[in-house]
Motif scaffolding. Structure first.
Motif, PDB file in Angstrom:
ATOM      1  N   GLY A   1       0.846  -1.185   0.000  1.00  0.00           N
ATOM      2  CA  GLY A   1       0.000   0.000   0.000  1.00  0.00           C
ATOM      3  C   GLY A   1       0.884   1.238   0.000  1.00  0.00           C
ATOM      4  N   VAL A   2       0.432   2.291  -0.660  1.00  0.00           N
ATOM      5  CA  VAL A   2       1.245   3.510  -0.733  1.00  0.00           C
ATOM      6  C   VAL A   2       0.697   4.635   0.136  1.00  0.00           C
ATOM      7  N   ASN A   3      -0.577   4.544   0.533  1.00  0.00           N
ATOM      8  CA  ASN A   3      -1.151   5.551   1.425  1.00  0.00           C
ATOM      9  C   ASN A   3      -2.256   4.904   2.262  1.00  0.00           C
ATOM     10  N   GLU A   4      -2.818   5.684   3.198  1.00  0.00           N
ATOM     11  CA  GLU A   4      -3.813   5.133   4.131  1.00  0.00           C
ATOM     12  C   GLU A   4      -5.079   4.632   3.439  1.00  0.00           C
ATOM     13  N   ASP A   5      -5.367   5.146   2.231  1.00  0.00           N
ATOM     14  CA  ASP A   5      -6.558   4.698   1.512  1.00  0.00           C
ATOM     15  C   ASP A   5      -6.433   3.259   1.023  1.00  0.00           C
ATOM     16  N   ASP A   6      -5.227   2.721   1.014  1.00  0.00           N
ATOM     17  CA  ASP A   6      -5.002   1.342   0.571  1.00  0.00           C
ATOM     18  C   ASP A   6      -5.202   0.325   1.691  1.00  0.00           C
ATOM     19  N   PHE A   7      -5.706   0.757   2.848  1.00  0.00           N
ATOM     20  CA  PHE A   7      -5.898  -0.117   3.998  1.00  0.00           C
ATOM     21  C   PHE A   7      -7.304   0.058   4.545  1.00  0.00           C
ATOM     22  N   GLN A   8      -7.810  -0.996   5.164  1.00  0.00           N
ATOM     23  CA  GLN A   8      -9.108  -0.940   5.846  1.00  0.00           C
ATOM     24  C   GLN A   8      -8.894  -1.356   7.291  1.00  0.00           C
ATOM     25  N   ILE A   9      -9.375  -0.530   8.211  1.00  0.00           N
ATOM     26  CA  ILE A   9      -9.270  -0.812   9.636  1.00  0.00           C
ATOM     27  C   ILE A   9     -10.662  -1.115  10.172  1.00  0.00           C
ATOM     28  N   TYR A  10     -10.798  -2.272  10.807  1.00  0.00           N
ATOM     29  CA  TYR A  10     -12.046  -2.669  11.451  1.00  0.00           C
ATOM     30  C   TYR A  10     -11.788  -2.683  12.953  1.00  0.00           C
ATOM     31  N   ALA A  11     -12.333  -1.726  13.688  1.00  0.00           N
ATOM     32  CA  ALA A  11     -12.097  -1.626  15.134  1.00  0.00           C
ATOM     33  C   ALA A  11     -13.423  -1.753  15.872  1.00  0.00           C
ATOM     34  N   SER A  12     -13.408  -2.517  16.954  1.00  0.00           N
ATOM     35  CA  SER A  12     -14.583  -2.682  17.788  1.00  0.00           C
ATOM     36  C   SER A  12     -14.119  -3.014  19.202  1.00  0.00           C
ATOM     37  N   TYR A  13     -14.992  -3.632  19.991  1.00  0.00           N
ATOM     38  CA  TYR A  13     -14.658  -3.986  21.365  1.00  0.00           C
ATOM     39  C   TYR A  13     -15.359  -5.278  21.742  1.00  0.00           C
ATOM     40  N   ARG A  14     -14.888  -5.862  22.839  1.00  0.00           N
ATOM     41  CA  ARG A  14     -15.541  -7.010  23.453  1.00  0.00           C
ATOM     42  C   ARG A  14     -15.358  -6.872  24.951  1.00  0.00           C
ATOM     43  N   GLY A  15     -16.168  -7.549  25.717  1.00  0.00           N
ATOM     44  CA  GLY A  15     -16.037  -7.521  27.164  1.00  0.00           C
ATOM     45  C   GLY A  15     -17.263  -6.957  27.839  1.00  0.00           C
ATOM     46  N   SER A  16     -17.113  -6.678  29.129  1.00  0.00           N
ATOM     47  CA  SER A  16     -18.225  -6.170  29.939  1.00  0.00           C
ATOM     48  C   SER A  16     -17.671  -5.256  31.013  1.00  0.00           C
ATOM     49  N   THR A  17     -18.573  -4.623  31.738  1.00  0.00           N
ATOM     50  CA  THR A  17     -18.143  -3.741  32.810  1.00  0.00           C
ATOM     51  C   THR A  17     -17.440  -4.519  33.921  1.00  0.00           C
ATOM     52  N   ALA A  18     -17.785  -5.784  34.089  1.00  0.00           N
ATOM     53  CA  ALA A  18     -17.168  -6.601  35.136  1.00  0.00           C
ATOM     54  C   ALA A  18     -15.716  -6.956  34.798  1.00  0.00           C
ATOM     55  N   SER A  19     -15.468  -7.333  33.547  1.00  0.00           N
ATOM     56  CA  SER A  19     -14.121  -7.773  33.155  1.00  0.00           C
ATOM     57  C   SER A  19     -13.325  -6.681  32.462  1.00  0.00           C
ATOM     58  N   GLY A  20     -13.947  -5.575  32.129  1.00  0.00           N
ATOM     59  CA  GLY A  20     -13.282  -4.529  31.364  1.00  0.00           C
ATOM     60  C   GLY A  20     -13.537  -4.729  29.880  1.00  0.00           C
ATOM     61  N   PHE A  21     -13.282  -3.698  29.123  1.00  0.00           N
ATOM     62  CA  PHE A  21     -13.502  -3.748  27.677  1.00  0.00           C
ATOM     63  C   PHE A  21     -12.156  -3.866  26.964  1.00  0.00           C
ATOM     64  N   PHE A  22     -12.111  -4.735  25.975  1.00  0.00           N
ATOM     65  CA  PHE A  22     -10.912  -4.965  25.185  1.00  0.00           C
ATOM     66  C   PHE A  22     -11.191  -4.530  23.749  1.00  0.00           C
ATOM     67  N   GLY A  23     -10.228  -3.875  23.140  1.00  0.00           N
ATOM     68  CA  GLY A  23     -10.361  -3.491  21.741  1.00  0.00           C
ATOM     69  C   GLY A  23     -10.149  -4.689  20.842  1.00  0.00           C
ATOM     70  N   THR A  24     -10.914  -4.767  19.767  1.00  0.00           N
ATOM     71  CA  THR A  24     -10.695  -5.782  18.739  1.00  0.00           C
ATOM     72  C   THR A  24     -10.318  -5.061  17.463  1.00  0.00           C
ATOM     73  N   LEU A  25      -9.444  -5.666  16.684  1.00  0.00           N
ATOM     74  CA  LEU A  25      -8.893  -4.976  15.520  1.00  0.00           C
ATOM     75  C   LEU A  25      -8.584  -5.952  14.399  1.00  0.00           C
ATOM     76  N   LYS A  26      -8.925  -5.543  13.194  1.00  0.00           N
ATOM     77  CA  LYS A  26      -8.475  -6.210  11.967  1.00  0.00           C
ATOM     78  C   LYS A  26      -7.984  -5.121  11.046  1.00  0.00           C
ATOM     79  N   VAL A  27      -6.818  -5.333  10.448  1.00  0.00           N
ATOM     80  CA  VAL A  27      -6.269  -4.401   9.462  1.00  0.00           C
ATOM     81  C   VAL A  27      -6.012  -5.201   8.195  1.00  0.00           C
ATOM     82  N   VAL A  28      -6.612  -4.754   7.083  1.00  0.00           N
ATOM     83  CA  VAL A  28      -6.492  -5.438   5.798  1.00  0.00           C
ATOM     84  C   VAL A  28      -5.888  -4.475   4.787  1.00  0.00           C
ATOM     85  N   ARG A  29      -4.863  -4.947   4.067  1.00  0.00           N
ATOM     86  CA  ARG A  29      -4.309  -4.166   2.955  1.00  0.00           C
ATOM     87  C   ARG A  29      -5.167  -4.467   1.731  1.00  0.00           C
TER      88      ARG A  29
END
Length: 98
Positions: free
Chosen positions: A24-52
């Motif tokens: 990839g030559v610039n940020e437009d050549d990538f896709q970022i999928y960001a979300s979360y998992r977890g609960s208030t009891a265990s805390g929230f963790f980020g989930t991430l996928k990055v695809v070129r």
């Protein structure tokens, strides 16, 4: 059922045809999928996928990748995932993983 006008890129983990690695030559050549998992009891963790998008390569997650979190809020977990995704993109632009 109707489809929305915006199409998301197709995530291909096991392509049926081989595609030559293309950096990839610039940020437009990538896709970022960001979300979360977890609960208030265990805390929230980020989930991430990055695809070129130029060759469909999944850059993140990879074996041994550290977890993102825990955080007290969903928003903080997603923000951290986006920040990590931006770092992965910048690193791949600087030194492409081919």
């Amino acid at each position: 059922m109707t489809q929305s006008s915006g199409k998301r890129p197709k995530l291909v983990l096991f392509p049926t045809r081989t595609v030559a690695p293309t950096p990839g030559v610039n940020e437009d050549d990538f896709q970022i999928y960001a979300s979360y998992r977890g609960s208030t009891a265990s805390g929230f963790f980020g989930t991430l996928k990055v695809v070129r998008k130029t060759d469909g390569r999944l850059l993140f997650p990879f074996d041994g990748a550290a977890s993102i979190g825990p955080f007290a809020t969903k928003a903080a977990a997603v923000a951290a995932a986006v920040e990590n995704g931006d770092a992965v993109v910048k690193a791949d632009i600087a030194r492409p993983e081919l």
